[in-house]
Write a protein that holds these residues in place. Structure first.
Motif, PDB file in Angstrom:
ATOM      1  N   ASP A 180      -4.509  -8.529 -32.495  1.00  0.00           N
ATOM      2  CA  ASP A 180      -5.934  -8.392 -32.181  1.00  0.00           C
ATOM      3  C   ASP A 180      -6.404  -9.412 -31.146  1.00  0.00           C
ATOM      4  N   LYS A 181      -5.449 -10.071 -30.488  1.00  0.00           N
ATOM      5  CA  LYS A 181      -5.795 -11.083 -29.491  1.00  0.00           C
ATOM      6  C   LYS A 181      -5.500 -10.566 -28.080  1.00  0.00           C
ATOM      7  N   ILE A 182      -6.465 -10.757 -27.203  1.00  0.00           N
ATOM      8  CA  ILE A 182      -6.340 -10.347 -25.798  1.00  0.00           C
ATOM      9  C   ILE A 182      -6.454 -11.598 -24.934  1.00  0.00           C
ATOM     10  N   LYS A 183      -5.501 -11.779 -24.031  1.00  0.00           N
ATOM     11  CA  LYS A 183      -5.532 -12.934 -23.136  1.00  0.00           C
ATOM     12  C   LYS A 183      -5.517 -12.484 -21.682  1.00  0.00           C
ATOM     13  N   THR A 184      -6.223 -13.236 -20.876  1.00  0.00           N
ATOM     14  CA  THR A 184      -6.136 -13.075 -19.428  1.00  0.00           C
ATOM     15  C   THR A 184      -6.263 -14.468 -18.817  1.00  0.00           C
ATOM     16  N   PRO A 185      -5.544 -14.756 -17.740  1.00  0.00           N
ATOM     17  CA  PRO A 185      -5.630 -16.091 -17.150  1.00  0.00           C
ATOM     18  C   PRO A 185      -7.043 -16.405 -16.659  1.00  0.00           C
ATOM     19  N   PRO A 186      -7.500 -17.641 -16.822  1.00  0.00           N
ATOM     20  CA  PRO A 186      -8.819 -18.034 -16.299  1.00  0.00           C
ATOM     21  C   PRO A 186      -8.788 -18.150 -14.783  1.00  0.00           C
ATOM     22  N   LEU A 187      -9.948 -18.051 -14.167  1.00  0.00           N
ATOM     23  CA  LEU A 187     -10.028 -18.133 -12.708  1.00  0.00           C
ATOM     24  C   LEU A 187      -9.506 -19.476 -12.195  1.00  0.00           C
ATOM     25  N   GLU A 188      -9.644 -20.516 -13.005  1.00  0.00           N
ATOM     26  CA  GLU A 188      -9.186 -21.847 -12.581  1.00  0.00           C
ATOM     27  C   GLU A 188      -7.678 -21.909 -12.376  1.00  0.00           C
ATOM     28  N   GLU A 189      -6.953 -20.912 -12.917  1.00  0.00           N
ATOM     29  CA  GLU A 189      -5.497 -20.888 -12.763  1.00  0.00           C
ATOM     30  C   GLU A 189      -5.074 -20.405 -11.374  1.00  0.00           C
ATOM     31  N   GLY A 190      -6.027 -19.784 -10.634  1.00  0.00           N
ATOM     32  CA  GLY A 190      -5.709 -19.319  -9.283  1.00  0.00           C
ATOM     33  C   GLY A 190      -5.690 -17.822  -9.110  1.00  0.00           C
ATOM     34  N   CYS A 191      -6.051 -17.071 -10.156  1.00  0.00           N
ATOM     35  CA  CYS A 191      -6.034 -15.611 -10.024  1.00  0.00           C
ATOM     36  C   CYS A 191      -7.269 -15.117  -9.262  1.00  0.00           C
ATOM     37  N   LEU A 192      -7.171 -13.891  -8.792  1.00  0.00           N
ATOM     38  CA  LEU A 192      -8.279 -13.269  -8.073  1.00  0.00           C
ATOM     39  C   LEU A 192      -9.479 -13.093  -8.988  1.00  0.00           C
ATOM     40  N   LYS A 193     -10.661 -13.315  -8.445  1.00  0.00           N
ATOM     41  CA  LYS A 193     -11.899 -13.074  -9.191  1.00  0.00           C
ATOM     42  C   LYS A 193     -12.191 -11.579  -9.135  1.00  0.00           C
ATOM     43  N   GLY A 194     -11.412 -10.821  -9.931  1.00  0.00           N
ATOM     44  CA  GLY A 194     -11.426  -9.368  -9.835  1.00  0.00           C
ATOM     45  C   GLY A 194     -12.685  -8.730 -10.387  1.00  0.00           C
ATOM     46  N   VAL A 195     -13.166  -7.712  -9.685  1.00  0.00           N
ATOM     47  CA  VAL A 195     -14.335  -6.964 -10.146  1.00  0.00           C
ATOM     48  C   VAL A 195     -13.998  -6.175 -11.408  1.00  0.00           C
ATOM     49  N   MET A 196     -12.829  -5.542 -11.442  1.00  0.00           N
ATOM     50  CA  MET A 196     -12.448  -4.805 -12.648  1.00  0.00           C
ATOM     51  C   MET A 196     -12.160  -5.762 -13.799  1.00  0.00           C
ATOM     52  N   ARG A 197     -11.616  -6.914 -13.510  1.00  0.00           N
ATOM     53  CA  ARG A 197     -11.412  -7.940 -14.549  1.00  0.00           C
ATOM     54  C   ARG A 197     -12.726  -8.232 -15.252  1.00  0.00           C
ATOM     55  N   LYS A 198     -13.786  -8.388 -14.484  1.00  0.00           N
ATOM     56  CA  LYS A 198     -15.113  -8.662 -15.045  1.00  0.00           C
ATOM     57  C   LYS A 198     -15.580  -7.513 -15.934  1.00  0.00           C
ATOM     58  N   GLN A 199     -15.357  -6.276 -15.488  1.00  0.00           N
ATOM     59  CA  GLN A 199     -15.767  -5.109 -16.283  1.00  0.00           C
ATOM     60  C   GLN A 199     -15.022  -5.060 -17.609  1.00  0.00           C
ATOM     61  N   ILE A 200     -13.715  -5.337 -17.575  1.00  0.00           N
ATOM     62  CA  ILE A 200     -12.907  -5.286 -18.791  1.00  0.00           C
ATOM     63  C   ILE A 200     -13.335  -6.379 -19.766  1.00  0.00           C
ATOM     64  N   LEU A 201     -13.593  -7.573 -19.253  1.00  0.00           N
ATOM     65  CA  LEU A 201     -14.041  -8.654 -20.133  1.00  0.00           C
ATOM     66  C   LEU A 201     -15.378  -8.323 -20.785  1.00  0.00           C
ATOM     67  N   GLU A 202     -16.263  -7.646 -20.049  1.00  0.00           N
ATOM     68  CA  GLU A 202     -17.549  -7.243 -20.630  1.00  0.00           C
ATOM     69  C   GLU A 202     -17.353  -6.205 -21.732  1.00  0.00           C
ATOM     70  N   LEU A 203     -16.438  -5.269 -21.528  1.00  0.00           N
ATOM     71  CA  LEU A 203     -16.158  -4.273 -22.557  1.00  0.00           C
ATOM     72  C   LEU A 203     -15.538  -4.921 -23.790  1.00  0.00           C
ATOM     73  N   LEU A 204     -14.608  -5.838 -23.575  1.00  0.00           N
ATOM     74  CA  LEU A 204     -13.938  -6.498 -24.692  1.00  0.00           C
ATOM     75  C   LEU A 204     -14.899  -7.369 -25.494  1.00  0.00           C
ATOM     76  N   ALA A 205     -15.880  -7.947 -24.824  1.00  0.00           N
ATOM     77  CA  ALA A 205     -16.849  -8.810 -25.507  1.00  0.00           C
ATOM     78  C   ALA A 205     -17.670  -8.037 -26.537  1.00  0.00           C
ATOM     79  N   LYS A 206     -17.762  -6.722 -26.369  1.00  0.00           N
ATOM     80  CA  LYS A 206     -18.527  -5.875 -27.294  1.00  0.00           C
ATOM     81  C   LYS A 206     -17.682  -5.355 -28.457  1.00  0.00           C
ATOM     82  N   ASP A 207     -16.380  -5.622 -28.417  1.00  0.00           N
ATOM     83  CA  ASP A 207     -15.472  -5.130 -29.449  1.00  0.00           C
ATOM     84  C   ASP A 207     -15.273  -6.209 -30.513  1.00  0.00           C
ATOM     85  N   VAL A 208     -15.836  -5.981 -31.701  1.00  0.00           N
ATOM     86  CA  VAL A 208     -15.767  -6.992 -32.770  1.00  0.00           C
ATOM     87  C   VAL A 208     -14.378  -7.063 -33.393  1.00  0.00           C
TER      88      VAL A 208
END
Length: 284
Positions: free
Chosen positions: A196-224
């Motif tokens: 039940d754990k989802i991980k993605t690298p933080p922006l500070e690690e050097g990854c692209l500030k992806g637009v879809m990344r932002k959308q997915i994080l917003e969807l995941l934030a609503k999943d209890v």
């Protein structure tokens, strides 16, 4: 037809010269947009990322570069290419024009150009029969910092990494930063699913500030039912994961099917795609 500073031209008459700073020095930024029936997916996120990136590169943002102006130019380009009533992939490119060496001349001015091509999928889908075999790309590493997160024309690692993938019969590669953490794929952000754990690298690690990344994080934030963490991913974690998937605006979510000897499922990714499409229908 290509839109060059608001003027529609054929590609052969696009007015991009060898003195263009985007060509000579990579002094340019771009946004890749998915547009369906004249609706630009996540346009506000793309626009503000572009403006933020231009400020980081110390580009003088023209006064007319409003969200409404650039949107109208994108739609004008689509209409000129008979793509206004279909699905399209659009590239909005911004450069500092011509003049100067490393230091831009005082006469250098910000230019934009827009190109469009057909894209066959109006919504996001996952092909259950498709494969995405990946491995680590270890020839070069990304140094974390503000510049590494920009959608700039400096994409040497992505280019040679893609050549490496082709030479080794891979569909993609995972990119490492200088700390040897996995930060992204060659063409999108990376998510790891373990229970039940989802991980993605933080922006500070050097990854692209992806637009879809932002959308997915917003969807995941609503999943209890899941715990979301922006944290470093080590190469050792990859083979322990239940699922790995790549995100970008054009393809949405691409499940990784195999990394070395580990084969992955895609059930969670499929559920996310369904939620993503439901969100897009509400926005349409």
């Amino acid at each position: 037809m290509v839109n060059f500073n608001g003027s529609l031209r054929s590609q052969s008459d696009s007015k991009l010269t060898v003195d263009n700073r985007g060509y000579k020095y990579g002094d340019a930024l771009f946004e890749t947009l998915k547009v369906v029936n004249g609706k630009i997916f996540f346009w506000e996120d793309h626009y503000f990322r572009l403006m933020s990136s231009m400020r980081i590169l110390r580009m003088d943002i023209p006064m007319n570069f409003t969200m409404e102006f650039l949107e109208s130019e994108i739609l004008k380009t689509l209409e000129a290419n008979s793509l206004l009533q279909s699905s399209a992939r659009v590239r909005l490119n911004v450069d500092r024009g011509e003049g100067g060496k490393y230091l831009p001349s005082d006469t250098a001015q910000v230019h934009f150009n827009i190109s469009a091509e057909p894209h066959h999928d109006p919504f996001y889908t996952i092909d259950a029969t498709a494969h995405c075999v990946v491995d680590l790309y270890k020839d070069y590493f990304v140094a974390p910092g503000l510049l590494s997160g920009l959608k700039s024309n400096n994409k040497a690692i992505q280019v040679i990494g893609s050549i490496y993938a082709k030479e080794n019969d891979l569909d993609n590669c995972l990119v490492l930063n200088t700390n040897k953490s996995v930060i992204e794929a060659l063409n999108g952000n990376l998510f790891l699913v373990k229970g039940d754990k989802i991980k993605t690298p933080p922006l500070e690690e050097g990854c692209l500030k992806g637009v879809m990344r932002k959308q997915i994080l917003e969807l995941l934030a609503k999943d209890v039912n899941v715990i979301v963490e922006e944290a470093s991913i080590s190469p050792f974690e990859l083979q322990k994961a239940d699922e790995l998937f790549i995100t970008n605006v054009i393809k949405g979510i691409v499940p990784i099917t195999k990394y070395r000897k580990k084969v992955y499922g895609s059930d969670f990714a499929q559920s996310l795609v369904n939620k993503l499409n439901a969100k897009l229908r509400l926005l349409s």
